[in-house]
Design a protein around this motif. Sequence first.
Motif, PDB file in Angstrom:
ATOM      1  N   ASP A 145     -73.087  -4.809 -19.177  1.00 21.88           N
ATOM      2  CA  ASP A 145     -72.930  -4.058 -20.416  1.00 21.88           C
ATOM      3  C   ASP A 145     -74.186  -3.261 -20.737  1.00 21.88           C
ATOM      4  OD1 ASP A 145     -70.376  -4.830 -20.830  1.00 21.88           O
ATOM      5  OD2 ASP A 145     -70.808  -6.315 -22.376  1.00 21.88           O
ATOM      6  N   ARG A 194     -75.020   5.520 -19.227  1.00 20.61           N
ATOM      7  CA  ARG A 194     -74.356   6.634 -19.889  1.00 20.61           C
ATOM      8  C   ARG A 194     -75.349   7.467 -20.683  1.00 20.61           C
ATOM      9  NH1 ARG A 194     -71.897   2.764 -24.261  1.00 20.61           N
ATOM     10  NH2 ARG A 194     -72.731   3.712 -26.142  1.00 20.61           N
ATOM     11  N   ARG A 243     -73.630  15.836 -22.249  1.00 23.57           N
ATOM     12  CA  ARG A 243     -72.448  15.221 -22.859  1.00 23.57           C
ATOM     13  C   ARG A 243     -72.836  14.326 -24.023  1.00 23.57           C
ATOM     14  NH1 ARG A 243     -68.146  12.813 -18.617  1.00 23.57           N
ATOM     15  NH2 ARG A 243     -67.497  14.685 -17.524  1.00 23.57           N
ATOM     16  N   ASP A 298     -72.130   8.904 -26.800  1.00 19.24           N
ATOM     17  CA  ASP A 298     -71.286   7.945 -27.501  1.00 19.24           C
ATOM     18  C   ASP A 298     -69.820   8.358 -27.539  1.00 19.24           C
ATOM     19  OD1 ASP A 298     -73.522   6.336 -28.071  1.00 19.24           O
ATOM     20  OD2 ASP A 298     -74.054   7.632 -29.765  1.00 19.24           O
ATOM     21  N   GLU A 305     -64.916   9.386 -23.760  1.00 14.53           N
ATOM     22  CA  GLU A 305     -64.694   9.681 -22.353  1.00 14.53           C
ATOM     23  C   GLU A 305     -65.839   9.184 -21.473  1.00 14.53           C
ATOM     24  OE1 GLU A 305     -63.089  13.423 -21.549  1.00 14.53           O
ATOM     25  OE2 GLU A 305     -63.595  13.412 -19.419  1.00 14.53           O
ATOM     26  N   ARG A 345     -68.069   6.981 -22.170  1.00 11.47           N
ATOM     27  CA  ARG A 345     -68.135   5.519 -22.241  1.00 11.47           C
ATOM     28  C   ARG A 345     -67.152   4.888 -21.271  1.00 11.47           C
ATOM     29  NH1 ARG A 345     -69.392   3.034 -28.157  1.00 11.47           N
ATOM     30  NH2 ARG A 345     -68.899   1.186 -26.939  1.00 11.47           N
ATOM     31  N   VAL A 346     -65.927   5.396 -21.268  1.00 13.73           N
ATOM     32  CA  VAL A 346     -64.897   4.807 -20.404  1.00 13.73           C
ATOM     33  C   VAL A 346     -65.211   5.048 -18.932  1.00 13.73           C
ATOM     34  CG1 VAL A 346     -62.476   4.954 -19.730  1.00 13.73           C
ATOM     35  CG2 VAL A 346     -63.090   4.919 -22.143  1.00 13.73           C
ATOM     36  N   VAL A 347     -65.643   6.263 -18.623  1.00 12.33           N
ATOM     37  CA  VAL A 347     -65.996   6.579 -17.237  1.00 12.33           C
ATOM     38  C   VAL A 347     -67.084   5.636 -16.738  1.00 12.33           C
ATOM     39  CG1 VAL A 347     -67.142   8.279 -15.771  1.00 12.33           C
ATOM     40  CG2 VAL A 347     -65.294   8.990 -17.291  1.00 12.33           C
ATOM     41  N   VAL A 376     -68.079   2.555 -17.791  1.00 13.89           N
ATOM     42  CA  VAL A 376     -67.688   1.159 -17.558  1.00 13.89           C
ATOM     43  C   VAL A 376     -66.722   1.048 -16.394  1.00 13.89           C
ATOM     44  CG1 VAL A 376     -68.104   0.423 -19.920  1.00 13.89           C
ATOM     45  CG2 VAL A 376     -65.828   1.226 -19.262  1.00 13.89           C
ATOM     46  N   GLU A 387     -63.504  -1.232 -23.591  1.00 15.87           N
ATOM     47  CA  GLU A 387     -64.420  -0.202 -24.076  1.00 15.87           C
ATOM     48  C   GLU A 387     -63.802   0.545 -25.251  1.00 15.87           C
ATOM     49  OE1 GLU A 387     -67.331  -0.307 -22.903  1.00 15.87           O
ATOM     50  OE2 GLU A 387     -68.257   1.384 -23.934  1.00 15.87           O
ATOM     51  N   VAL A 417     -58.202   8.671 -19.524  1.00 16.23           N
ATOM     52  CA  VAL A 417     -59.391   8.938 -18.717  1.00 16.23           C
ATOM     53  C   VAL A 417     -59.285   8.263 -17.350  1.00 16.23           C
ATOM     54  CG1 VAL A 417     -61.885   8.569 -18.552  1.00 16.23           C
ATOM     55  CG2 VAL A 417     -60.869   9.234 -20.736  1.00 16.23           C
ATOM     56  N   LEU A 433     -61.772  11.105 -12.300  1.00  9.40           N
ATOM     57  CA  LEU A 433     -63.016  11.685 -12.810  1.00  9.40           C
ATOM     58  C   LEU A 433     -63.136  13.162 -12.475  1.00  9.40           C
ATOM     59  CD1 LEU A 433     -65.360   8.767 -11.841  1.00  9.40           C
ATOM     60  CD2 LEU A 433     -63.878   9.035 -13.820  1.00  9.40           C
TER      61      LEU A 433
END
Lengths: 202, 202
Positions: free
Chosen positions: A134, A141, A150, A153, A156, A158-160, A162, B170, B194, B199
């Motif tokens: 984490d 990021r 980018r 926070d 998109e 964030r998800v990419v 993790v 997330e 996403v 990507l």
Amino acid sequence: MTEQMTRPLGLRERKKLKAMRHIQRVALDLFDRDGYAHVTIERIAAEAEVSPSSIYRYFGTKEMIVLWDEYDPIMLQAFDDRLAAQDPISALREVLTEVVTAAMFDQDEQFIRRRMTYMMEEPSVRASMGRQADETAVQLRQTIAKHTGRDPDGLELRVVTVALISAFMEAIAYWHDSGYRDSLREIVDGALDVIERGLRVG
Amino acid sequence: MTEQMTRPLGLRERKKLKAMRHIQRVALDLFDRDGYAHVTIERIAAEAEVSPSSIYRYFGTKEMIVLWDEYDPIMLQAFDDRLAAQDPISALREVLTEVVTAAMFDQDEQFIRRRMTYMMEEPSVRASMGRQADETAVQLRQTIAKHTGRDPDGLELRVVTVALISAFMEAIAYWHDSGYRDSLREIVDGALDVIERGLRVG
DNA sequence: TTCTGAACTGCGAGGCACTGTCAGTTGACC
DNA sequence: GGTCAACTGACAGTGCCTCGCAGTTCAGAA
């Protein structure tokens, strides 16, 4: 710029690093002999000839004795460096394949596998690794955001992030489950492919 | 077939469920008042008028008092049911949006948010949630494998599964960090988008 | 309704990870 | 070589969690 040069490293830090390496090696030997749960911090301290207090100061928790890796910060730095000239995905791919495998032969690979086994099979260690992941995700990021403009926070990014990290961790788990048969580099490559290409409905 | 019908539920199980709900509610009240770390199991036990032993038998660990959700198994069952007629991605999407939001108004949403706060901000709880997610991932990919004929231990399915789950988690974290402002359903939808699309290089 | 076994509950003792404090020591910087 | 900050070890204490035991409660059959 995060000018995190590899400074000359004073005597104090050298001793600390040496002690940590020693403790980690002693601890793993004891874990292999008696099992992770049956080895107390006190025993590790006695065997390594340091005080229990020092072990806690060095590692913080018992699980971090397994998880700690002196090359971890180098990885993030290597990623940051490459980001200046590369897109994030291929930069991360290179770091996770080339640099990881390179570091694995600086240290001996057998030792890494022994640590890996506890990361995979000892629930508390695995949970701590998740927490560590984490934190890595946050730094990752933010680094990507810094280089690409980018929103760090935004949902998109964030998800990419993790997704990439958990793909990497799953690659390690796969490597472990298949008895460390195939090369880690190829497995990681394949895992990143899956994320990069997106999902296909079967 | 996993014929996990909702059986009538004997008196014993009914009492246990009632006790667990009661303990969880009491514990959260104490956590909110004094902070998670400063509330001992003993205090929770006294306040809830059960023995500490019982709390451990019910929840296993302190963190699980926060994490436990009686509707969790229902989610997995709902997913299994839908998989017979749907592809995995949209089945999961429906369960994670419709069913989750539906369950959130069966219970009151305020209560879920309070639990969520500890999951996000209390490191030990967050780590335990990670472990729970791992177990869910295993069940999930076995369920998908059962319905699609894919290899449940293949790298691709493993990576896809953890990517989806970590995207969901997330999304929850994002929801929390933005003060529970937007609807969870939309955030989860966006997060799954996403992953599904793959990507794009910036 | 009553009997019997199994599951559950509370109690007490104990192990061990982890924290905080405090003196004593050692390396860093002038 | 002297000063200060950082580190180390010793010690006491907290609280999570485990285990075994005795008493109680529910389930299923007689």
